[in-house]
Design a protein around this motif. Structure first.
Motif, PDB file in Angstrom:
ATOM      1  N   UNK A  43      -2.287  -1.510 -17.053  1.00 63.81           N
ATOM      2  CA  UNK A  43      -2.855   0.044 -16.939  1.00 63.81           C
ATOM      3  C   UNK A  43      -3.796  -0.135 -15.348  1.00 63.81           C
ATOM      4  N   UNK A  44      -3.222  -1.026 -15.457  1.00 66.78           N
ATOM      5  CA  UNK A  44      -4.400  -1.907 -13.644  1.00 66.78           C
ATOM      6  C   UNK A  44      -3.168  -2.089 -12.562  1.00 66.78           C
ATOM      7  N   UNK A  45      -3.376  -0.713 -12.064  1.00 67.21           N
ATOM      8  CA  UNK A  45      -3.143   0.033 -10.682  1.00 67.21           C
ATOM      9  C   UNK A  45      -2.994  -1.472  -9.451  1.00 67.21           C
ATOM     10  N   UNK A  46      -3.504  -2.931  -9.672  1.00 66.16           N
ATOM     11  CA  UNK A  46      -3.340  -3.540  -8.531  1.00 66.16           C
ATOM     12  C   UNK A  46      -2.989  -4.819  -9.036  1.00 66.16           C
ATOM     13  N   UNK A  47      -1.585  -4.349 -10.142  1.00 62.50           N
ATOM     14  CA  UNK A  47      -1.247  -5.676 -10.951  1.00 62.50           C
ATOM     15  C   UNK A  47      -0.161  -6.086 -10.151  1.00 62.50           C
ATOM     16  N   UNK A  48       0.299  -5.227  -9.304  1.00 60.84           N
ATOM     17  CA  UNK A  48       0.861  -5.919  -8.048  1.00 60.84           C
ATOM     18  C   UNK A  48       0.367  -5.218  -6.489  1.00 60.84           C
ATOM     19  N   UNK A  49       0.454  -5.987  -5.342  1.00 62.16           N
ATOM     20  CA  UNK A  49      -0.314  -5.708  -4.201  1.00 62.16           C
ATOM     21  C   UNK A  49       1.286  -5.412  -3.873  1.00 62.16           C
ATOM     22  N   UNK A  50       1.420  -4.219  -2.969  1.00 60.22           N
ATOM     23  CA  UNK A  50       2.512  -3.989  -2.253  1.00 60.22           C
ATOM     24  C   UNK A  50       3.523  -4.044  -3.289  1.00 60.22           C
ATOM     25  N   UNK A  51       4.274  -3.845  -4.232  1.00 65.41           N
ATOM     26  CA  UNK A  51       5.525  -4.175  -4.953  1.00 65.41           C
ATOM     27  C   UNK A  51       6.764  -3.713  -4.025  1.00 65.41           C
ATOM     28  N   UNK A  52       7.769  -4.781  -4.152  1.00 65.81           N
ATOM     29  CA  UNK A  52       8.834  -4.412  -3.628  1.00 65.81           C
ATOM     30  C   UNK A  52       9.760  -3.359  -3.921  1.00 65.81           C
ATOM     31  N   UNK A  53       9.576  -3.074  -4.998  1.00 65.43           N
ATOM     32  CA  UNK A  53      10.450  -2.404  -4.955  1.00 65.43           C
ATOM     33  C   UNK A  53       9.551  -1.116  -6.683  1.00 65.43           C
ATOM     34  N   UNK A  54       9.289   0.056  -6.273  1.00 67.35           N
ATOM     35  CA  UNK A  54       8.799   0.901  -7.700  1.00 67.35           C
ATOM     36  C   UNK A  54      10.218   1.410  -7.813  1.00 67.35           C
ATOM     37  N   UNK A  55       9.980   1.851  -9.667  1.00 61.96           N
ATOM     38  CA  UNK A  55      11.113   2.297  -9.942  1.00 61.96           C
ATOM     39  C   UNK A  55      10.551   3.389 -11.388  1.00 61.96           C
ATOM     40  N   UNK A  56      11.345   4.419 -10.678  1.00 59.60           N
ATOM     41  CA  UNK A  56      10.468   5.839 -12.117  1.00 59.60           C
ATOM     42  C   UNK A  56      11.689   5.912 -12.813  1.00 59.60           C
ATOM     43  N   UNK A  57      11.113   6.211 -13.957  1.00 57.27           N
ATOM     44  CA  UNK A  57      12.781   5.342 -15.647  1.00 57.27           C
ATOM     45  C   UNK A  57      12.227   6.452 -16.333  1.00 57.27           C
ATOM     46  N   UNK A  97       5.199  15.046 -10.544  1.00 65.30           N
ATOM     47  CA  UNK A  97       4.012  15.357 -11.514  1.00 65.30           C
ATOM     48  C   UNK A  97       4.888  14.859 -12.697  1.00 65.30           C
ATOM     49  N   UNK A  98       5.518  13.618 -12.883  1.00 65.43           N
ATOM     50  CA  UNK A  98       5.976  13.760 -14.314  1.00 65.43           C
ATOM     51  C   UNK A  98       4.889  11.898 -14.155  1.00 65.43           C
ATOM     52  N   UNK A  99       4.473  12.025 -13.231  1.00 67.37           N
ATOM     53  CA  UNK A  99       3.638  10.810 -13.418  1.00 67.37           C
ATOM     54  C   UNK A  99       2.119  10.528 -12.301  1.00 67.37           C
ATOM     55  N   UNK A 100       1.840  11.342 -12.751  1.00 65.70           N
ATOM     56  CA  UNK A 100       0.361  12.124 -11.811  1.00 65.70           C
ATOM     57  C   UNK A 100      -0.272  11.474 -11.025  1.00 65.70           C
ATOM     58  N   UNK A 101      -0.436  10.349 -12.160  1.00 64.43           N
ATOM     59  CA  UNK A 101      -2.117   9.657 -11.796  1.00 64.43           C
ATOM     60  C   UNK A 101      -1.582   7.768 -11.052  1.00 64.43           C
ATOM     61  N   UNK A 102      -0.137   8.378 -11.084  1.00 64.08           N
ATOM     62  CA  UNK A 102       0.433   7.067 -10.427  1.00 64.08           C
ATOM     63  C   UNK A 102       1.332   6.932  -8.915  1.00 64.08           C
ATOM     64  N   UNK A 103       1.013   8.367  -8.553  1.00 56.34           N
ATOM     65  CA  UNK A 103       1.999   8.365  -7.131  1.00 56.34           C
ATOM     66  C   UNK A 103       1.658   8.398  -6.439  1.00 56.34           C
ATOM     67  N   UNK A 104       0.307   7.672  -6.213  1.00 61.19           N
ATOM     68  CA  UNK A 104      -0.086   6.844  -4.555  1.00 61.19           C
ATOM     69  C   UNK A 104       0.711   5.312  -4.740  1.00 61.19           C
ATOM     70  N   UNK A 105       0.768   4.696  -5.651  1.00 62.95           N
ATOM     71  CA  UNK A 105       0.916   3.549  -5.709  1.00 62.95           C
ATOM     72  C   UNK A 105       2.116   3.464  -5.982  1.00 62.95           C
ATOM     73  N   UNK A 106       3.383   4.317  -6.268  1.00 57.00           N
ATOM     74  CA  UNK A 106       4.518   4.176  -6.478  1.00 57.00           C
ATOM     75  C   UNK A 106       5.430   4.449  -4.934  1.00 57.00           C
ATOM     76  N   UNK A 107       4.076   5.206  -4.088  1.00 58.19           N
ATOM     77  CA  UNK A 107       4.706   4.917  -2.739  1.00 58.19           C
ATOM     78  C   UNK A 107       4.488   4.376  -2.164  1.00 58.19           C
ATOM     79  N   UNK A 108       3.955   3.320  -2.892  1.00 56.35           N
ATOM     80  CA  UNK A 108       3.384   2.488  -2.168  1.00 56.35           C
ATOM     81  C   UNK A 108       4.471   1.248  -2.022  1.00 56.35           C
ATOM     82  N   UNK A 109       5.154   1.271  -3.118  1.00 58.25           N
ATOM     83  CA  UNK A 109       6.360   0.395  -3.137  1.00 58.25           C
ATOM     84  C   UNK A 109       7.371   0.608  -1.911  1.00 58.25           C
ATOM     85  N   UNK A 110       7.522  -0.774  -1.161  1.00 60.65           N
ATOM     86  CA  UNK A 110       8.444  -1.054  -0.327  1.00 60.65           C
ATOM     87  C   UNK A 110       9.656  -0.016  -0.191  1.00 60.65           C
TER      88      UNK A 110
END
Ligand code: AMP
Ligand code: MN
Ligand code: MN
Length: 322
Positions: free
Chosen positions: A72-86, A92-105
């Motif tokens: 649940x550590x949102x800083x486990x990867x700094x600027x991930x190369x790929x964010x993949x939703x599965x 709205x299916x991952x509401x608490x992690x949207x910003x992190x998802x969008x930080x993926x290159x």
């Protein structure tokens, strides 16, 4: 199927990444976690810094799985190369992690829900697949990755749970062929069956009995609805996830075509719906801003349990009478 990327291309992108962050949907089920765990394990085996990012604990009944790389550590990867939703394709299916998802290159989406549209930079969404785990299996084949018993077990959990252990109409010959291939990897089939289906706590069984007590049958015996609230949980010492299988009990009643189950959660209610044979619950769920599949769908409503029950009953009755 809606896709703008082949599994070969998606696999190529993943294999060439240095870091990959995987996003299963909220309240992760066996498919969301199994698909994520299998992909994460394979990427790790290939030397890639991969994590599965959650916004809650792994549900108790899925803790037997390969969840070592869930965090649940949102800083486990700094600027991930790929964010993949599965197993999901909407923010709205991952509401608490949207910003992190969008930080993926690069943002990739792998899913089998057809009620959502295209999503991310690259998406592969196939509603004909019974489980996202089936797509991940094909992705791993396309990558030429080794599927060992650990990866195979995760995929098997995903396929088993999303098909109601091979009962539901989404089960195809492809499902059985993939399951057979996974069994050949030496997975512990009985261990998985016992963990998933023969391991109910007494609190869960007692909770289900209360839920059945409060059930209403309507629309000439073709529909059933019930609910769980915090008082019920407290009474039997159960957790909300202990109510997860109650919807199946309602659907399995003779004559019932559509079942709905309402869970009180914080200041909202989460509605689960199931159709047995000819009905479609995704059509009902989308009316309340939700979605899912023909035979299993859901939505979230911001109101009290009794108000939600009244609205859902009305919509199901309209559907069954049309
Ligand atoms: P559940 O009843 O939670 O097992 O969900 C059944 C199906 O409906 C799953 O495939 C979910 O992905 C989908 N679903 C549940 N809730 C929602 C929602 N609020 N929005 C979109 N799809 C949902
Ligand atoms: Mn799911
Ligand atoms: Mn799924």
């Amino acid at each position: 199927m809606i896709n703008n990327v082949s599994l070969e291309k998606a696999g190529h992108l993943l294999q060439n990444a240095e870091s990959v962050l995987i996003f299963p949907h909220i309240n992760p089920d066996g498919d969301a976690l199994g698909s994520s765990a299998a992909l994460c394990r394979v990427l790790r085996n290939n030397g890639i810094n991969a994590w599965v990012l959650l916004e809650e604990d792994v549900p108790e009944y899925l803790k037997f799985m390969d969840t070592e790389f869930c965090t649940q550590d949102q800083s486990c990867i700094d600027e991930p190369d790929i964010c993949v939703c599965v197993d999901c394709s909407e923010e709205k299916r991952f509401p608490g992690r949207v910003d992190i998802f969008n930080s993926g290159r690069l943002k990739l989406c792998i899913d089998h829900h057809v009620t959502s549209g295209s999503f991310g930079d690259y998406y592969y969404i196939d509603g004909d697949e019974a489980a996202t785990a089936q797509i991940i299996y094909k992705l791993l084949l396309a990558m030429g990755a080794e599927i060992d018993s650990c990866v195979g077990s995760s995929l098997y959990v995903g396929i088993s749970t999303d098909t109601g252990n091979f009962q539901y109409s989404n089960t195809t010959s492809d499902t059985h062929i993939i399951a057979a291939e996974l069994l050949k990897k030496g997975i512990d089939h009985m261990g998985i069956m016992v963990a998933l289906y023969q391991n109910r706590s007494l609190a869960r069984v007692r909770l289900e009995s209360m839920i059945v007590d409060r059930m209403e049958i309507f629309s000439e015996g073709r529909a059933a609805v019930s609910y769980v609230d915090s008082a019920m949980l407290e009474k039997v010492g159960a957790m909300l996830e202990d109510a997860e299988t109650a919807i199946d009990t309602l659907r399995d009643i003779e004559g019932i075509e559509i079942a709905a189950f309402i869970k009180e959660k914080d200041d909202a209610v989460k509605v689960s719906m199931r159709a047995k044979y000819w009905g479609r619950v995704d059509e009902i769920a989308v009316r309340f801003g939700g979605g899912g599949h023909a035979k299993a769908a859901g939505c979230t409503m911001h109101m009290a349990v009794d108000e939600a029950i009244a609205l859902i009953k009305k919509e199901i009755t309209n559907y069954l009478e049309k």
